[in-house]
Motif scaffolding. Structure first.
Motif, short mmCIF file in Angstrom:
data_model
loop_
_atom_site.label_atom_id
_atom_site.label_comp_id
_atom_site.label_asym_id
_atom_site.label_seq_id
_atom_site.Cartn_x
_atom_site.Cartn_y
_atom_site.Cartn_z
N ALA A 115 0.80 -1.26 -0.07
CA ALA A 115 -0.26 -0.16 -0.25
C ALA A 115 0.94 1.68 -0.29
N THR A 116 2.06 1.10 0.70
CA THR A 116 2.63 2.48 0.57
C THR A 116 3.49 2.36 -0.75
N VAL A 117 3.94 2.01 -1.50
CA VAL A 117 3.96 1.60 -3.13
C VAL A 117 3.30 2.30 -3.66
N ILE A 118 1.60 1.50 -2.99
CA ILE A 118 0.42 2.84 -4.65
C ILE A 118 0.86 3.97 -3.68
N THR A 134 6.48 8.30 3.53
CA THR A 134 6.52 7.45 2.71
C THR A 134 7.78 6.97 2.94
N TRP A 135 8.67 7.63 2.21
CA TRP A 135 10.32 7.59 1.87
C TRP A 135 10.72 7.03 3.18
N ALA A 136 10.29 7.49 3.94
CA ALA A 136 10.42 6.34 5.56
C ALA A 136 10.22 5.17 5.49
N VAL A 137 8.92 5.02 5.42
CA VAL A 137 8.23 3.22 5.23
C VAL A 137 9.08 2.43 3.59
N LEU A 138 9.00 3.52 2.62
CA LEU A 138 9.72 2.77 1.83
C LEU A 138 11.28 2.02 2.40
N GLY A 139 11.85 2.81 2.90
CA GLY A 139 13.55 2.44 3.99
C GLY A 139 13.28 1.42 4.11
N GLU A 140 12.26 1.45 4.84
CA GLU A 140 11.45 0.25 5.99
C GLU A 140 12.31 -1.47 5.35
#
Length: 182
Positions: A115-118, A134-140
Motif C-alpha cells: 500500500a505504501t508503494v501505491i 512515505t520515503w521512511a516506510v519505503l526505506g524499511e
C-alpha cells in the motif's frame, strides 16, 4: 492511431540496432512505433532495459508501481503488458484490482508495504516528490539505490504512458480482461 508501427521489413540497419536490446521488437507495436525515431529509441531503451533487467528494485515492487502508473495514466497498452508481468511475479488478480482501487491495506488485499508503494506512486504523480513519511516506510524494506530506482521507474513509465497514449499505440492482441484501466 497517430503513429502506425513501422513494419520490420521497412527498418534500416540503424533501426535494427536501436531496437535490438528488446526481444520481440518486430511484433511489438510500442517498439515498432519507436522505430520511426531510431536515435531516440536507442537512447531511451538503454534506460528502460536497465529498469526492467538491471534495476535494484525487486521485480514485484516494480510491477506494482508500473501498474499504478498505467492505471492513473489510463494507459491500456502499458496496463495490458504489465498485468502479465505482474502475474509472473506472483501478484494476484485481487491485488491487481486493489492497485486500481488504491484501497491497499484497508481491504486486506495488499499488505501495508505494498500500500505504501501505491502511495509513493500517487505522491510522485501528484506532487513530483515522495513525502518524508512515505520515503521512511519505503526505506524499511528498500535501500537508497532501490528507492532511487523506484522513483526513476515511476517517472519512466509515466513518460511511456504519455507517449503510448499520445501516439495511439494499439494492443497487439486485445484482451478485455487485461486492459481495464479506468
Amino acid at each position: 492511431m497517430r503513429l502506425r508501427p513501422l513494419p520490420a521489413d521497412q527498418w534500416d540497419e540503424a533501426t535494427r540496432r536501436a531496437l535490438s536490446s528488446m526481444r520481440g521488437a518486430d511484433t511489438n507495436n510500442a517498439l515498432s512505433t519507436l522505430a520511426h525515431h531510431p536515435a531516440l529509441a536507442k537512447a531511451f531503451l538503454r534506460f528502460n532495459v536497465h529498469l526492467l533487467a538491471s534495476s535494484t528494485l525487486p521485480p514485484r515492487i516494480r510491477e506494482l508501481a508500473i501498474l499504478r502508473v498505467a492505471h492513473r495514466r489510463q494507459c491500456a497498452y502499458e496496463w495490458s503488458h504489465h498485468v502479465r508481468m505482474a502475474k509472473d511475479e506472483g501478484i494476484t488478480d485481487d491485488q491487481i484490482t486493489a492497485v486500481q482501487r488504491a484501497t491497499g491495506a484497508d481491504d486486506g488485499v495488499l499488505d501495508a508495504f505494498d500500500a505504501t508503494v501505491i502511495t509513493g506512486v500517487d505522491e510522485l504523480e501528484e506532487n513530483s516528490r515522495i513525502s518524508d513519511p512515505t520515503w521512511a516506510v519505503l526505506g524499511e524494506r528498500l535501500n537508497d539505490q532501490q528507492r532511487m530506482d523506484f522513483v526513476f521507474t515511476v517517472g519512466c513509465y509515466a513518460l511511456l504512458a504519455m507517449a503510448f497514449n499520445t501516439f495511439g499505440i494499439q494492443l497487439e492482441h486485445p484482451d478485455p480482461a487485461a486492459t481495464h484501466v479506468e
